[in-house]
Design a protein around this motif. Structure first.
Motif, PDB file in Angstrom:
ATOM      1  N   MET A   1       0.853  -1.172   0.000  1.00  0.00           N
ATOM      2  CA  MET A   1       0.000   0.000   0.000  1.00  0.00           C
ATOM      3  C   MET A   1       0.899   1.234   0.000  1.00  0.00           C
ATOM      4  O   MET A   1       1.831   1.339   0.777  1.00  0.00           O
ATOM      5  N   SER A   2       0.585   2.188  -0.841  1.00  0.00           N
ATOM      6  CA  SER A   2       1.400   3.392  -0.964  1.00  0.00           C
ATOM      7  C   SER A   2       1.025   4.414   0.116  1.00  0.00           C
ATOM      8  O   SER A   2      -0.031   4.333   0.734  1.00  0.00           O
ATOM      9  N   VAL A   3       1.898   5.405   0.284  1.00  0.00           N
ATOM     10  CA  VAL A   3       1.643   6.488   1.235  1.00  0.00           C
ATOM     11  C   VAL A   3       0.378   7.245   0.828  1.00  0.00           C
ATOM     12  O   VAL A   3      -0.429   7.638   1.671  1.00  0.00           O
ATOM     13  N   ASP A   4       0.171   7.445  -0.480  1.00  0.00           N
ATOM     14  CA  ASP A   4      -1.030   8.135  -0.957  1.00  0.00           C
ATOM     15  C   ASP A   4      -2.297   7.359  -0.593  1.00  0.00           C
ATOM     16  O   ASP A   4      -3.286   7.954  -0.169  1.00  0.00           O
ATOM     17  N   GLU A   5      -2.252   6.033  -0.765  1.00  0.00           N
ATOM     18  CA  GLU A   5      -3.410   5.217  -0.410  1.00  0.00           C
ATOM     19  C   GLU A   5      -3.674   5.280   1.093  1.00  0.00           C
ATOM     20  O   GLU A   5      -4.820   5.378   1.523  1.00  0.00           O
ATOM     21  N   LEU A   6      -2.620   5.242   1.888  1.00  0.00           N
ATOM     22  CA  LEU A   6      -2.769   5.315   3.344  1.00  0.00           C
ATOM     23  C   LEU A   6      -3.364   6.656   3.769  1.00  0.00           C
ATOM     24  O   LEU A   6      -4.165   6.715   4.697  1.00  0.00           O
ATOM     25  N   SER A   7      -2.970   7.720   3.094  1.00  0.00           N
ATOM     26  CA  SER A   7      -3.462   9.039   3.485  1.00  0.00           C
ATOM     27  C   SER A   7      -4.954   9.201   3.203  1.00  0.00           C
ATOM     28  O   SER A   7      -5.589  10.093   3.734  1.00  0.00           O
ATOM     29  N   GLU A   8      -5.512   8.361   2.356  1.00  0.00           N
ATOM     30  CA  GLU A   8      -6.933   8.425   2.020  1.00  0.00           C
ATOM     31  C   GLU A   8      -7.775   7.432   2.815  1.00  0.00           C
ATOM     32  O   GLU A   8      -8.987   7.386   2.654  1.00  0.00           O
ATOM     33  N   MET A   9      -7.145   6.641   3.682  1.00  0.00           N
ATOM     34  CA  MET A   9      -7.869   5.630   4.446  1.00  0.00           C
ATOM     35  C   MET A   9      -8.618   6.234   5.618  1.00  0.00           C
ATOM     36  O   MET A   9      -8.245   7.277   6.146  1.00  0.00           O
ATOM     37  N   TYR A 107     -10.222  -3.814  10.883  1.00  0.00           N
ATOM     38  CA  TYR A 107     -11.055  -3.255   9.832  1.00  0.00           C
ATOM     39  C   TYR A 107     -10.854  -1.752   9.704  1.00  0.00           C
ATOM     40  O   TYR A 107     -10.549  -1.063  10.661  1.00  0.00           O
ATOM     41  N   GLU A 108     -11.042  -1.299   8.477  1.00  0.00           N
ATOM     42  CA  GLU A 108     -11.008   0.133   8.189  1.00  0.00           C
ATOM     43  C   GLU A 108     -12.432   0.667   8.249  1.00  0.00           C
ATOM     44  O   GLU A 108     -13.364   0.050   7.739  1.00  0.00           O
ATOM     45  N   ASN A 109     -12.599   1.815   8.863  1.00  0.00           N
ATOM     46  CA  ASN A 109     -13.879   2.516   8.882  1.00  0.00           C
ATOM     47  C   ASN A 109     -13.984   3.335   7.597  1.00  0.00           C
ATOM     48  O   ASN A 109     -13.642   4.518   7.563  1.00  0.00           O
ATOM     49  N   VAL A 110     -14.435   2.684   6.538  1.00  0.00           N
ATOM     50  CA  VAL A 110     -14.494   3.311   5.216  1.00  0.00           C
ATOM     51  C   VAL A 110     -15.401   4.536   5.233  1.00  0.00           C
ATOM     52  O   VAL A 110     -15.125   5.537   4.573  1.00  0.00           O
ATOM     53  N   TRP A 111     -16.472   4.487   6.013  1.00  0.00           N
ATOM     54  CA  TRP A 111     -17.417   5.600   6.074  1.00  0.00           C
ATOM     55  C   TRP A 111     -16.738   6.890   6.510  1.00  0.00           C
ATOM     56  O   TRP A 111     -17.174   7.977   6.143  1.00  0.00           O
ATOM     57  N   ALA A 112     -15.656   6.794   7.275  1.00  0.00           N
ATOM     58  CA  ALA A 112     -14.986   7.978   7.807  1.00  0.00           C
ATOM     59  C   ALA A 112     -13.786   8.416   6.966  1.00  0.00           C
ATOM     60  O   ALA A 112     -13.148   9.417   7.285  1.00  0.00           O
ATOM     61  N   ALA A 113     -13.476   7.680   5.906  1.00  0.00           N
ATOM     62  CA  ALA A 113     -12.278   7.975   5.120  1.00  0.00           C
ATOM     63  C   ALA A 113     -12.247   9.403   4.565  1.00  0.00           C
ATOM     64  O   ALA A 113     -11.228  10.091   4.701  1.00  0.00           O
ATOM     65  N   LEU A 115     -13.648  12.183   5.627  1.00  0.00           N
ATOM     66  CA  LEU A 115     -13.436  13.117   6.728  1.00  0.00           C
ATOM     67  C   LEU A 115     -12.012  12.997   7.269  1.00  0.00           C
ATOM     68  O   LEU A 115     -11.332  14.005   7.480  1.00  0.00           O
ATOM     69  N   ALA A 116     -11.552  11.772   7.475  1.00  0.00           N
ATOM     70  CA  ALA A 116     -10.202  11.559   8.005  1.00  0.00           C
ATOM     71  C   ALA A 116      -9.145  12.134   7.060  1.00  0.00           C
ATOM     72  O   ALA A 116      -8.194  12.794   7.501  1.00  0.00           O
ATOM     73  N   ALA A 117      -9.318  11.914   5.759  1.00  0.00           N
ATOM     74  CA  ALA A 117      -8.360  12.436   4.785  1.00  0.00           C
ATOM     75  C   ALA A 117      -8.349  13.968   4.796  1.00  0.00           C
ATOM     76  O   ALA A 117      -7.288  14.597   4.762  1.00  0.00           O
ATOM     77  N   ALA A 118      -9.532  14.577   4.855  1.00  0.00           N
ATOM     78  CA  ALA A 118      -9.623  16.045   4.885  1.00  0.00           C
ATOM     79  C   ALA A 118      -8.963  16.594   6.146  1.00  0.00           C
ATOM     80  O   ALA A 118      -8.238  17.606   6.090  1.00  0.00           O
ATOM     81  N   LEU A 119      -9.196  15.952   7.263  1.00  0.00           N
ATOM     82  CA  LEU A 119      -8.580  16.413   8.513  1.00  0.00           C
ATOM     83  C   LEU A 119      -7.057  16.282   8.464  1.00  0.00           C
ATOM     84  O   LEU A 119      -6.345  17.178   8.910  1.00  0.00           O
TER      85      LEU A 119
END
Length: 150
Positions: A1-9, A107-113, A115-119
């Motif tokens: 997984m790339s840094v870009d993908e992680l930043s969007e999780m 598990y990843e909380n996809v619903w919050a991705a 918001l988390a990325a924007a923050l």
């Protein structure tokens, strides 16, 4: 997984779910699948362990939980991001009573991705998090009600 993908999780959580006497009925499985299908969560890892009566721990294979002849967890077979290691499973098993088994889910909380990325982009960082058990929430609400009834 790339840094870009992680930043969007979204945030990543884990659960250790104990099943007394190794009684995994699969009753919650359709609800878990629904959460995945609705893209509320994404299962990153799913493992099962059993703590024997003598305290030894062994990994369990995916099984037919409800006895209908079909592998109930086949959809998750191979769900392994590498986040869960042997040490994690041993640690999870340490909280189990002998004779019980557990499912360990990361598990990843996809619903919050979004918001988390924007923050993260705005420089925010999480400095604390936690859970309030339903029993504690009920006790607090009952205490508030009792106080307002006086």
């Amino acid at each position: 997984m790339s840094v870009d993908e992680l930043s969007e999780m979204g945030p990543v959580d884990y659960l250790v779910l104990e099943f007394p006497g190794n009684r995994m009925t699969g009753e919650g499985l359709p609800l878990l699948l629904e959460l995945v299908e609705r893209r509320i969560i994404r299962i990153l890892d799913l493992s099962f362990v059993r703590k024997e009566a003598d305290g030894s721990v062994r990994a369990l294979k995916l099984t037919d939980m409800d006895g209908d002849g079909e592998l109930d967890l086949a959809v998750f077979e191979g769900a392994s991001s590498g986040l869960l290691g042997e040490n994690d499973l041993q640690e999870a098993a340490a909280v189990l009573e002998p004779g019980n088994s557990a499912g360990v889910i990361v598990y990843e909380n996809v619903w919050a991705a979004p918001l988390a990325a924007a923050l993260r982009r705005s420089g925010a960082r999480m400095v604390a998090n936690g859970r309030i058990p339903p029993e504690d929430l009920m006790a607090a609400l009952e205490a508030v009600e009792a106080g307002s009834a006086s």
